[in-house]
Write a protein that holds these residues in place. Sequence first.
Motif, PDB file in Angstrom:
ATOM      1  N   THR A 193       0.845  -1.205   0.000  1.00 14.53           N
ATOM      2  CA  THR A 193       0.000   0.000   0.000  1.00 14.53           C
ATOM      3  C   THR A 193       0.874   1.246   0.000  1.00 14.53           C
ATOM      4  OG1 THR A 193      -1.754  -1.158   1.202  1.00 14.53           O
ATOM      5  CG2 THR A 193      -1.792   1.259   1.253  1.00 14.53           C
ATOM      6  N   THR A 194       0.587   2.161  -0.929  1.00 13.38           N
ATOM      7  CA  THR A 194       1.348   3.409  -1.031  1.00 13.38           C
ATOM      8  C   THR A 194       0.484   4.637  -0.767  1.00 13.38           C
ATOM      9  OG1 THR A 194       0.900   3.640  -3.409  1.00 13.38           O
ATOM     10  CG2 THR A 194       2.850   2.355  -2.763  1.00 13.38           C
ATOM     11  N   ASP A 195      -0.846   4.479  -0.904  1.00 10.75           N
ATOM     12  CA  ASP A 195      -1.799   5.596  -0.772  1.00 10.75           C
ATOM     13  C   ASP A 195      -1.544   6.692  -1.793  1.00 10.75           C
ATOM     14  OD1 ASP A 195      -3.229   4.446   1.357  1.00 10.75           O
ATOM     15  OD2 ASP A 195      -1.777   5.185   2.822  1.00 10.75           O
ATOM     16  N   ASN A 235      -2.449   8.051  -5.353  1.00 11.79           N
ATOM     17  CA  ASN A 235      -3.619   7.882  -6.204  1.00 11.79           C
ATOM     18  C   ASN A 235      -3.291   7.253  -7.549  1.00 11.79           C
ATOM     19  OD1 ASN A 235      -6.534   8.450  -6.496  1.00 11.79           O
ATOM     20  ND2 ASN A 235      -5.870   9.742  -8.189  1.00 11.79           N
ATOM     21  N   MET A 236      -2.131   7.544  -8.093  1.00 12.50           N
ATOM     22  CA  MET A 236      -1.784   7.074  -9.438  1.00 12.50           C
ATOM     23  C   MET A 236      -1.100   5.707  -9.442  1.00 12.50           C
ATOM     24  SD  MET A 236      -0.676  10.702 -11.172  1.00 12.50           S
ATOM     25  CE  MET A 236      -0.115  11.417  -9.616  1.00 12.50           C
ATOM     26  N   ASP A 237      -0.888   5.112  -8.269  1.00 11.29           N
ATOM     27  CA  ASP A 237      -0.317   3.766  -8.195  1.00 11.29           C
ATOM     28  C   ASP A 237      -1.430   2.733  -8.310  1.00 11.29           C
ATOM     29  OD1 ASP A 237       2.240   4.675  -7.957  1.00 11.29           O
ATOM     30  OD2 ASP A 237       2.387   4.380  -5.790  1.00 11.29           O
ATOM     31  N   LEU A 238      -1.232   1.761  -9.202  1.00 21.43           N
ATOM     32  CA  LEU A 238      -2.233   0.723  -9.434  1.00 21.43           C
ATOM     33  C   LEU A 238      -1.570  -0.652  -9.333  1.00 21.43           C
ATOM     34  CD1 LEU A 238      -3.994   2.255 -12.587  1.00 21.43           C
ATOM     35  CD2 LEU A 238      -4.653   2.526 -10.183  1.00 21.43           C
ATOM     36  N   ALA A 239      -2.223  -1.571  -8.651  1.00 21.88           N
ATOM     37  CA  ALA A 239      -1.684  -2.926  -8.499  1.00 21.88           C
ATOM     38  C   ALA A 239      -2.688  -3.939  -9.038  1.00 21.88           C
ATOM     39  CB  ALA A 239      -1.380  -3.220  -7.036  1.00 21.88           C
ATOM     40  N   GLY A 265     -11.367 -11.270 -16.033  1.00 23.26           N
ATOM     41  CA  GLY A 265     -11.617 -11.076 -14.602  1.00 23.26           C
ATOM     42  C   GLY A 265     -10.530 -10.296 -13.895  1.00 23.26           C
ATOM     43  N   ALA A 266      -9.989  -9.286 -14.547  1.00 22.27           N
ATOM     44  CA  ALA A 266      -8.911  -8.500 -13.947  1.00 22.27           C
ATOM     45  C   ALA A 266      -9.395  -7.767 -12.703  1.00 22.27           C
ATOM     46  CB  ALA A 266      -8.377  -7.493 -14.961  1.00 22.27           C
ATOM     47  N   GLN A 267      -8.563  -7.760 -11.664  1.00 23.24           N
ATOM     48  CA  GLN A 267      -8.861  -7.059 -10.422  1.00 23.24           C
ATOM     49  C   GLN A 267      -7.731  -6.082 -10.131  1.00 23.24           C
ATOM     50  OE1 GLN A 267     -11.727  -7.467  -8.247  1.00 23.24           O
ATOM     51  NE2 GLN A 267     -12.419  -8.329 -10.196  1.00 23.24           N
ATOM     52  N   ILE A 268      -8.102  -4.821  -9.901  1.00 23.28           N
ATOM     53  CA  ILE A 268      -7.114  -3.758  -9.723  1.00 23.28           C
ATOM     54  C   ILE A 268      -7.355  -3.049  -8.398  1.00 23.28           C
ATOM     55  CG2 ILE A 268      -6.245  -1.571 -10.666  1.00 23.28           C
ATOM     56  CD1 ILE A 268      -7.091  -2.645 -13.433  1.00 23.28           C
ATOM     57  N   ARG A 269      -6.260  -2.752  -7.729  1.00 27.98           N
ATOM     58  CA  ARG A 269      -6.332  -2.029  -6.457  1.00 27.98           C
ATOM     59  C   ARG A 269      -5.592  -0.702  -6.596  1.00 27.98           C
ATOM     60  NH1 ARG A 269      -3.689  -4.318  -0.868  1.00 27.98           N
ATOM     61  NH2 ARG A 269      -3.738  -2.369   0.340  1.00 27.98           N
ATOM     62  N   GLN A 270      -6.305   0.375  -6.336  1.00 32.74           N
ATOM     63  CA  GLN A 270      -5.710   1.708  -6.443  1.00 32.74           C
ATOM     64  C   GLN A 270      -4.995   2.083  -5.141  1.00 32.74           C
ATOM     65  OE1 GLN A 270      -8.510   4.845  -7.351  1.00 32.74           O
ATOM     66  NE2 GLN A 270      -6.931   6.144  -8.267  1.00 32.74           N
ATOM     67  N   GLY A 271      -3.936   2.897  -5.260  1.00 34.85           N
ATOM     68  CA  GLY A 271      -3.191   3.308  -4.072  1.00 34.85           C
ATOM     69  C   GLY A 271      -2.277   2.222  -3.550  1.00 34.85           C
ATOM     70  N   ALA A 272      -1.893   1.294  -4.425  1.00 39.83           N
ATOM     71  CA  ALA A 272      -0.998   0.192  -4.045  1.00 39.83           C
ATOM     72  C   ALA A 272      -0.151  -0.174  -5.249  1.00 39.83           C
ATOM     73  CB  ALA A 272      -1.794  -1.014  -3.561  1.00 39.83           C
ATOM     74  N   ILE A 273       0.895  -0.942  -4.988  1.00 38.83           N
ATOM     75  CA  ILE A 273       1.791  -1.350  -6.066  1.00 38.83           C
ATOM     76  C   ILE A 273       2.289  -2.765  -5.783  1.00 38.83           C
ATOM     77  CG2 ILE A 273       4.032  -0.601  -5.135  1.00 38.83           C
ATOM     78  CD1 ILE A 273       4.417   0.828  -7.892  1.00 38.83           C
ATOM     79  N   GLU A 274       2.509  -3.521  -6.853  1.00 41.58           N
ATOM     80  CA  GLU A 274       3.032  -4.883  -6.696  1.00 41.58           C
ATOM     81  C   GLU A 274       4.547  -4.838  -6.659  1.00 41.58           C
ATOM     82  OE1 GLU A 274       3.099  -9.263  -8.909  1.00 41.58           O
ATOM     83  OE2 GLU A 274       2.110  -7.554  -9.869  1.00 41.58           O
ATOM     84  N   THR A 275       5.128  -5.451  -5.655  1.00 45.47           N
ATOM     85  CA  THR A 275       6.580  -5.486  -5.548  1.00 45.47           C
ATOM     86  C   THR A 275       7.145  -6.623  -6.395  1.00 45.47           C
ATOM     87  OG1 THR A 275       6.523  -6.950  -3.615  1.00 45.47           O
ATOM     88  CG2 THR A 275       6.448  -4.576  -3.196  1.00 45.47           C
ATOM     89  N   SER A 276       8.455  -6.685  -6.484  1.00 48.92           N
ATOM     90  CA  SER A 276       9.121  -7.764  -7.203  1.00 48.92           C
ATOM     91  C   SER A 276       8.773  -9.111  -6.567  1.00 48.92           C
ATOM     92  CB  SER A 276      10.633  -7.537  -7.163  1.00 48.92           C
ATOM     93  OG  SER A 276      11.323  -8.699  -7.551  1.00 48.92           O
ATOM     94  N   ASN A 277       8.688 -10.158  -7.394  1.00 46.36           N
ATOM     95  CA  ASN A 277       8.378 -11.487  -6.855  1.00 46.36           C
ATOM     96  C   ASN A 277       9.633 -12.327  -6.616  1.00 46.36           C
ATOM     97  OD1 ASN A 277       9.180 -12.230  -9.437  1.00 46.36           O
ATOM     98  ND2 ASN A 277       7.417 -13.543  -9.831  1.00 46.36           N
ATOM     99  N   VAL A 278      10.800 -11.670  -6.567  1.00 50.61           N
ATOM    100  CA  VAL A 278      12.053 -12.391  -6.329  1.00 50.61           C
ATOM    101  C   VAL A 278      12.078 -12.938  -4.901  1.00 50.61           C
ATOM    102  CG1 VAL A 278      14.559 -12.188  -6.174  1.00 50.61           C
ATOM    103  CG2 VAL A 278      13.321 -11.035  -8.017  1.00 50.61           C
ATOM    104  N   ASP A 279      12.362 -14.231  -4.778  1.00 49.14           N
ATOM    105  CA  ASP A 279      12.479 -14.897  -3.482  1.00 49.14           C
ATOM    106  C   ASP A 279      13.940 -14.837  -3.049  1.00 49.14           C
ATOM    107  OD1 ASP A 279      12.446 -16.514  -1.268  1.00 49.14           O
ATOM    108  OD2 ASP A 279      12.008 -18.365  -2.351  1.00 49.14           O
ATOM    109  N   LEU A 280      14.259 -13.967  -2.074  1.00 49.93           N
ATOM    110  CA  LEU A 280      15.645 -13.755  -1.668  1.00 49.93           C
ATOM    111  C   LEU A 280      16.301 -15.034  -1.159  1.00 49.93           C
ATOM    112  CD1 LEU A 280      18.078 -11.968  -1.118  1.00 49.93           C
ATOM    113  CD2 LEU A 280      17.030 -11.312   1.068  1.00 49.93           C
ATOM    114  N   SER A 281      15.617 -15.745  -0.269  1.00 45.00           N
ATOM    115  CA  SER A 281      16.211 -16.962   0.299  1.00 45.00           C
ATOM    116  C   SER A 281      16.443 -18.007  -0.792  1.00 45.00           C
ATOM    117  CB  SER A 281      15.309 -17.524   1.405  1.00 45.00           C
ATOM    118  OG  SER A 281      14.012 -17.836   0.892  1.00 45.00           O
ATOM    119  N   GLY A 282      15.490 -18.138  -1.705  1.00 38.62           N
ATOM    120  CA  GLY A 282      15.647 -19.098  -2.800  1.00 38.62           C
ATOM    121  C   GLY A 282      16.810 -18.738  -3.710  1.00 38.62           C
TER     122      GLY A 282
END
Length: 245
Positions: A84-86, A88-92, A192-209
């Motif tokens: 969550t970034t709050d 307005n222009m960030d979309l996840a 069936g796309a679902q979008i959340r405003q005021g948030a952003i998707e982070t990288s999906n890199v698994d550090l431990s892996g």
Amino acid sequence: MIRGLYSSATGMLAAQTQSEVIGDNLVNMKTPGYKEELASNISFPSMLIERMSGSQDSVAVGGMGTGLGVDRLTLSNVQGSIETTDVNMDLALTSPGYFVVQTPAGERYTRNGHFQVDGAGMLRTADGYALQGEGGPIGPISSEFRVNADGTIIDQGQNAGRLRVVEIPAEALQREGQSLYNSAQPVQVSAGAQIRQGAIETSNVDLSGQMVQMMSVMKAYEANQKVVQTQDEMLGKAVNEVGKI
């Protein structure tokens, strides 16, 4: 003997390529919408070895590998964490799929939802690429727009269009830059796309892996390196010592 050098050398090259992929993943851990790259190895064609006897008959010894290489790079389609970034222009995107943007090279796809409204009221990426809706570029709109969960954009009480989201198989993704992708196959519009405003998707890199993989790759490289050194020493003895007899 020489064949053994080639096999070990190709193993070192494959490990080097894998380490570069892992390093790229680690560098982009903070890049929004970045998809982890996965490198898979493939063995070169093997040969059947036979022991020749004094007669015409031969005895099968078994197969011998001729080397190792990196088959291809694929991208993980696993969703990253939603932060969550709050803003307005960030979309996840909280569902499978990719945003569509227009670049000078044509349409490209991204899950990096860090957008901005330019001076002309057009919704763009940080690199200036226009975000696409079902009817074309999104805009002009104000910076106070709202986005419903289904991607419908509401600006000043009016419907300003709907975001175009497409689904792409992981094996068809081709990375261009940090979080921009092309597709080797035709894309399909996500129903069936679902979008959340005021948030952003982070990288999906698994550090431990990635760290576990890095350790495994380093050990494989060192093992092949020792084999090369051993065979080099044996060749040196064959030339310098056995040749004197």
